[in-house]
Design a protein around this motif. Structure first.
Motif, mmCIF file in Angstrom:
data_model
loop_
_atom_site.group_PDB
_atom_site.id
_atom_site.type_symbol
_atom_site.label_atom_id
_atom_site.label_comp_id
_atom_site.label_asym_id
_atom_site.label_seq_id
_atom_site.Cartn_x
_atom_site.Cartn_y
_atom_site.Cartn_z
ATOM 1 N N VAL A 1 -2.874 11.465 -1.773
ATOM 2 C CA VAL A 1 -1.503 11.854 -2.093
ATOM 3 C C VAL A 1 -1.437 13.111 -2.963
ATOM 4 C CG1 VAL A 1 -0.477 9.588 -1.680
ATOM 5 C CG2 VAL A 1 -1.316 10.146 -3.972
ATOM 6 N N TRP A 2 -2.508 13.905 -2.939
ATOM 7 C CA TRP A 2 -2.401 15.255 -3.472
ATOM 8 C C TRP A 2 -1.436 15.989 -2.541
ATOM 9 C CZ3 TRP A 2 -5.685 18.074 -7.087
ATOM 10 C CH2 TRP A 2 -6.599 17.261 -7.780
ATOM 11 N N GLU A 3 -0.610 16.856 -3.080
ATOM 12 C CA GLU A 3 0.398 17.528 -2.250
ATOM 13 C C GLU A 3 -0.205 18.326 -1.095
ATOM 14 O OE1 GLU A 3 2.908 19.672 -5.009
ATOM 15 O OE2 GLU A 3 4.337 18.017 -5.013
ATOM 16 N N HIS A 4 -1.424 18.845 -1.262
ATOM 17 C CA HIS A 4 -2.008 19.632 -0.167
ATOM 18 C C HIS A 4 -2.280 18.782 1.071
ATOM 19 C CE1 HIS A 4 -5.880 18.703 -2.468
ATOM 20 N NE2 HIS A 4 -6.077 18.135 -1.291
ATOM 21 N N ALA A 5 -2.267 17.461 0.932
ATOM 22 C CA ALA A 5 -2.483 16.580 2.084
ATOM 23 C C ALA A 5 -1.275 16.532 3.011
ATOM 24 C CB ALA A 5 -2.817 15.159 1.611
ATOM 25 N N TYR A 6 -0.098 16.861 2.493
ATOM 26 C CA TYR A 6 1.108 16.670 3.305
ATOM 27 C C TYR A 6 2.167 17.759 3.172
ATOM 28 C CZ TYR A 6 2.986 14.772 -1.099
ATOM 29 O OH TYR A 6 3.372 14.602 -2.399
ATOM 30 N N TYR A 7 2.050 18.656 2.192
ATOM 31 C CA TYR A 7 3.169 19.544 1.888
ATOM 32 C C TYR A 7 3.526 20.505 3.021
ATOM 33 C CZ TYR A 7 6.637 21.226 -1.341
ATOM 34 O OH TYR A 7 7.837 21.503 -1.943
ATOM 35 N N LEU A 8 2.541 21.000 3.749
ATOM 36 C CA LEU A 8 2.847 21.922 4.860
ATOM 37 C C LEU A 8 3.658 21.234 5.957
ATOM 38 C CD1 LEU A 8 -0.516 23.856 5.255
ATOM 39 C CD2 LEU A 8 1.621 24.695 4.250
ATOM 40 N N ASP A 9 3.389 19.960 6.189
ATOM 41 C CA ASP A 9 4.080 19.204 7.246
ATOM 42 C C ASP A 9 5.353 18.525 6.755
ATOM 43 O OD1 ASP A 9 2.002 19.844 8.983
ATOM 44 O OD2 ASP A 9 0.969 17.933 8.675
ATOM 45 N N GLN B 1 6.735 18.774 3.327
ATOM 46 C CA GLN B 1 7.258 19.294 2.077
ATOM 47 C C GLN B 1 7.185 18.201 0.995
ATOM 48 O OE1 GLN B 1 9.142 20.297 5.098
ATOM 49 N NE2 GLN B 1 7.558 21.850 5.003
ATOM 50 N N ASN B 2 8.304 17.824 0.394
ATOM 51 C CA ASN B 2 8.251 16.847 -0.692
ATOM 52 C C ASN B 2 8.503 15.407 -0.233
ATOM 53 O OD1 ASN B 2 10.938 17.230 -0.074
ATOM 54 N ND2 ASN B 2 11.638 17.040 -2.190
ATOM 55 N N LEU B 3 8.372 15.157 1.056
ATOM 56 C CA LEU B 3 8.660 13.823 1.605
ATOM 57 C C LEU B 3 7.382 12.975 1.692
ATOM 58 C CD1 LEU B 3 11.158 14.892 4.414
ATOM 59 C CD2 LEU B 3 11.668 14.133 2.088
ATOM 60 N N ARG B 4 6.839 12.641 0.541
ATOM 61 C CA ARG B 4 5.617 11.831 0.509
ATOM 62 C C ARG B 4 5.765 10.528 1.285
ATOM 63 N NH1 ARG B 4 2.409 10.083 -4.966
ATOM 64 N NH2 ARG B 4 2.205 12.340 -5.229
ATOM 65 N N PRO B 5 6.883 9.786 1.176
ATOM 66 C CA PRO B 5 7.002 8.547 1.959
ATOM 67 C C PRO B 5 6.894 8.760 3.475
ATOM 68 C CG PRO B 5 8.584 8.522 0.179
ATOM 69 C CD PRO B 5 7.994 9.918 0.213
ATOM 70 N N LYS B 6 7.401 9.867 3.998
ATOM 71 C CA LYS B 6 7.279 10.163 5.432
ATOM 72 C C LYS B 6 5.811 10.412 5.798
ATOM 73 C CE LYS B 6 8.408 11.169 9.669
ATOM 74 N NZ LYS B 6 8.278 10.076 10.628
ATOM 75 N N TYR B 7 5.088 11.139 4.939
ATOM 76 C CA TYR B 7 3.654 11.352 5.147
ATOM 77 C C TYR B 7 2.921 10.007 5.197
ATOM 78 C CZ TYR B 7 -1.114 11.851 3.302
ATOM 79 O OH TYR B 7 -2.463 11.724 3.059
ATOM 80 N N ILE B 8 3.243 9.106 4.281
ATOM 81 C CA ILE B 8 2.582 7.796 4.239
ATOM 82 C C ILE B 8 2.885 7.005 5.505
ATOM 83 C CG2 ILE B 8 2.451 5.611 2.984
ATOM 84 C CD1 ILE B 8 3.214 7.389 0.443
ATOM 85 N N GLU B 9 4.122 7.060 5.965
ATOM 86 C CA GLU B 9 4.491 6.399 7.226
ATOM 87 C C GLU B 9 3.659 6.959 8.383
ATOM 88 O OE1 GLU B 9 8.306 6.620 10.191
ATOM 89 O OE2 GLU B 9 8.740 6.515 8.037
ATOM 90 N N PHE C 1 0.831 -1.195 0.000
ATOM 91 C CA PHE C 1 0.000 0.000 0.000
ATOM 92 C C PHE C 1 0.871 1.253 0.000
ATOM 93 C CE2 PHE C 1 -2.585 3.391 1.688
ATOM 94 C CZ PHE C 1 -3.802 3.203 1.048
ATOM 95 N N SER C 2 1.903 1.253 0.830
ATOM 96 C CA SER C 2 2.809 2.399 0.893
ATOM 97 C C SER C 2 3.483 2.639 -0.449
ATOM 98 C CB SER C 2 3.854 2.192 1.992
ATOM 99 O OG SER C 2 3.231 2.132 3.260
ATOM 100 N N LYS C 3 3.871 1.566 -1.122
ATOM 101 C CA LYS C 3 4.495 1.696 -2.444
ATOM 102 C C LYS C 3 3.499 2.278 -3.445
ATOM 103 C CE LYS C 3 6.948 -0.808 -6.040
ATOM 104 N NZ LYS C 3 7.459 -2.097 -6.501
ATOM 105 N N ALA C 4 2.251 1.808 -3.403
ATOM 106 C CA ALA C 4 1.228 2.332 -4.312
ATOM 107 C C ALA C 4 1.000 3.822 -4.074
ATOM 108 C CB ALA C 4 -0.082 1.552 -4.151
ATOM 109 N N ALA C 5 0.962 4.227 -2.814
ATOM 110 C CA ALA C 5 0.759 5.644 -2.491
ATOM 111 C C ALA C 5 1.977 6.482 -2.890
ATOM 112 C CB ALA C 5 0.457 5.797 -1.003
#
Length: 191
Positions: free
Chosen positions: A158-166, A168-176, A111-115
């Protein structure tokens, strides 16, 4: 029918430090609310004027679909979190995850890989088909598995607005961190 921004089932700071109050102010308070407002401006005088969100997601096109699906997807997303989540599935859902993916850890990895690998904006979903089989699907933009006859159980925005403020560009950290506030009790109720 007029649509409303549903009240969150937790305080805006309840998911910290994993999802910040500032992110919820923007993601829920501004983005999600804008989709609700846009949908309310688009549906009067159309065949969807008295339709529920699920009907709009399954049948509408264009702006009505895009905004209706985003209202549905975001509500589904925000309502799967808790400040005190059950952090692993149990019972029939755990058995189904084990049967489909081998183990809960293998599911989380897939799931994390898909996201993480979804190109651009969209969603990763855990879904159930009509036969009860679980799978992971990726959708772009406003797309929703309801349109394909699947039953969504959980989703990661995984739209950037879901995680970018917290993050930035670290989508895998957001998913974790997403998994740290995901409440498997909610996911089980959808199963």
């Amino acid at each position: 029918m007029s649509f409303e921004l549903p009240a969150l089932p937790y305080a805006k700071n309840a998911l910290e430090p994993y999802i910040s109050e500032k992110t919820l102010d923007f993601h829920y308070g501004k983005h999600h609310n804008a989709y609700v407002t846009n949908l309310n401006n688009l549906v009067p005088g159309t065949e969807f004027e008295n339709a529920d969100l699920e009907t709009i997601v399954k049948k509408a096109e264009g702006g009505i679909f895009n905004n209706g699906a985003q209202v549905w997807n975001h509500t589904f997303y925000f309502f799967q979190f808790s400040a005190t989540p059950v952090t692993e599935p149990t019972g029939a859902l755990k058995a189904a995850i084990d049967a489909s993916f081998g183990s809960f850890d293998a599911f989380k990895e897939a799931f994390s890989k898909a996201a993480a690998t979804l190109f651009g904006s969209g969603w990763a979903w855990l879904v159930k088909d009509a036969a009860g089989k679980l799978s992971i699907v990726q959708t772009s933009n406003a797309a929703c598995p309801l349109r394909d006859g699947l039953t969504p159980l959980m989703t990661c925005d995984v739209w950037e607005h879901a995680y970018y403020l917290d993050k930035q560009n670290l989508r895998p950290k957001y998913i974790e961190d997403f998994f740290k506030v995901l409440d498997w009790k909610v996911v089980e109720s959808r199963f």
